[in-house]
Design a protein around this motif. Sequence first.
Motif, PDB file in Angstrom:
ATOM      1  N   VAL A 147     -14.171   1.673  -6.758  1.00 25.43           N
ATOM      2  CA  VAL A 147     -14.466   3.108  -6.634  1.00 25.43           C
ATOM      3  C   VAL A 147     -15.360   3.463  -7.815  1.00 25.43           C
ATOM      4  O   VAL A 147     -14.879   3.653  -8.933  1.00 25.43           O
ATOM      5  N   GLY A 148     -16.664   3.531  -7.569  1.00 27.38           N
ATOM      6  CA  GLY A 148     -17.585   3.745  -8.673  1.00 27.38           C
ATOM      7  C   GLY A 148     -17.471   2.618  -9.671  1.00 27.38           C
ATOM      8  O   GLY A 148     -17.438   1.440  -9.311  1.00 27.38           O
ATOM      9  N   PRO A 149     -17.356   2.929 -10.963  1.00 31.16           N
ATOM     10  CA  PRO A 149     -17.258   1.871 -11.982  1.00 31.16           C
ATOM     11  C   PRO A 149     -15.843   1.327 -12.167  1.00 31.16           C
ATOM     12  O   PRO A 149     -15.614   0.503 -13.037  1.00 31.16           O
ATOM     13  N   VAL A 150     -14.879   1.804 -11.367  1.00 32.02           N
ATOM     14  CA  VAL A 150     -13.476   1.407 -11.517  1.00 32.02           C
ATOM     15  C   VAL A 150     -13.060   0.503 -10.364  1.00 32.02           C
ATOM     16  O   VAL A 150     -13.406   0.752  -9.206  1.00 32.02           O
ATOM     17  N   GLY A 151     -12.313  -0.553 -10.691  1.00 36.02           N
ATOM     18  CA  GLY A 151     -11.750  -1.424  -9.683  1.00 36.02           C
ATOM     19  C   GLY A 151     -10.237  -1.324  -9.694  1.00 36.02           C
ATOM     20  O   GLY A 151      -9.613  -1.330 -10.767  1.00 36.02           O
ATOM     21  N   PHE A 152      -9.636  -1.228  -8.513  1.00 32.76           N
ATOM     22  CA  PHE A 152      -8.181  -1.123  -8.386  1.00 32.76           C
ATOM     23  C   PHE A 152      -7.649  -2.369  -7.676  1.00 32.76           C
ATOM     24  O   PHE A 152      -8.202  -2.799  -6.658  1.00 32.76           O
ATOM     25  N   ASN A 153      -6.569  -2.937  -8.219  1.00 31.68           N
ATOM     26  CA  ASN A 153      -5.997  -4.162  -7.662  1.00 31.68           C
ATOM     27  C   ASN A 153      -4.503  -3.974  -7.418  1.00 31.68           C
ATOM     28  O   ASN A 153      -3.803  -3.345  -8.214  1.00 31.68           O
ATOM     29  N   LEU A 154      -4.007  -4.518  -6.304  1.00 30.18           N
ATOM     30  CA  LEU A 154      -2.592  -4.425  -5.947  1.00 30.18           C
ATOM     31  C   LEU A 154      -2.085  -5.797  -5.552  1.00 30.18           C
ATOM     32  O   LEU A 154      -2.749  -6.519  -4.801  1.00 30.18           O
ATOM     33  N   GLN A 155      -0.907  -6.159  -6.039  1.00 29.46           N
ATOM     34  CA  GLN A 155      -0.282  -7.433  -5.699  1.00 29.46           C
ATOM     35  C   GLN A 155       1.149  -7.217  -5.233  1.00 29.46           C
ATOM     36  O   GLN A 155       1.925  -6.512  -5.874  1.00 29.46           O
ATOM     37  N   LEU A 156       1.503  -7.847  -4.111  1.00 26.37           N
ATOM     38  CA  LEU A 156       2.874  -7.876  -3.607  1.00 26.37           C
ATOM     39  C   LEU A 156       3.243  -9.342  -3.418  1.00 26.37           C
ATOM     40  O   LEU A 156       2.630 -10.045  -2.610  1.00 26.37           O
ATOM     41  N   LYS A 157       4.257  -9.813  -4.162  1.00 26.43           N
ATOM     42  CA  LYS A 157       4.696 -11.194  -4.091  1.00 26.43           C
ATOM     43  C   LYS A 157       6.203 -11.252  -3.903  1.00 26.43           C
ATOM     44  O   LYS A 157       6.919 -10.332  -4.274  1.00 26.43           O
TER      45      LYS A 157
END
Length: 248
Positions: A147-157
Amino acid sequence: MANVRQLVTVGVVGLFAVPAVAEEGVEGRVQEFFLGDGAPPQQRGEVQLGTGLEWTRQEGETRFEVPVLGEYGLSDRIQLEAQVALTTPEDPRGLDTAEVGVGLALVNDRQRGFTLSLGMDVEATRDLADDRFRPGFEPYLLAYQDVGPVGFNLQLKAEQLPGVRGLGSELHPDLAAGAVLALGPLRPMVEAGWRDEDGTSTMLLSPGLMARPMKSLEFGVAVPWRLHAGGERDVGVMGMLIWQGGGA
């Protein structure tokens, strides 16, 4: 005022330039996160190698681990993965965990900078009860969005350890979310997570900073804070070094 207008113009142009970068491949702002795995896969023929150091102090006990990982892109959507967690020379065990796996990007939208991946790791992990290795497997789901200059990451393990040698089966969930901001070669980031650590429910908050002096190299450090279910708190330090090469 002229200088202000120039700064605003540069900022707007920079934001609109992000989709153009994404069209070349969903690389992500960083290759890996500290608490979770990065969702964007390696491209065809691309190799990623990494190592680091994890130091934690829990219940008055200090632990050191040296993770070593590798990833290889079979295609732009499928990658092979391998990782071991080594102990420091002061710890005679030598090896704490070893795992191999495969990841598949269900969605790899280069134009929007979005990736949705799933995969499975097969592992051998040293059990605290008898100090012997036991088999396990770990399915996971990963998502990433620019999103623009920001990156979002999600992990489900969810790590599943079947019952062996009289030990009961165990299930260890692991949830992590992170955000990273691209500021030239610097990548300030913050992550939060919840996981089961040795049978204890643990919340984590980890500020960190990565540096990416060139496309093929990044390194950084994070300071994870842990809050355990019983109210105990502790802090650790994580370092990471990542190299990436090859590919189309």
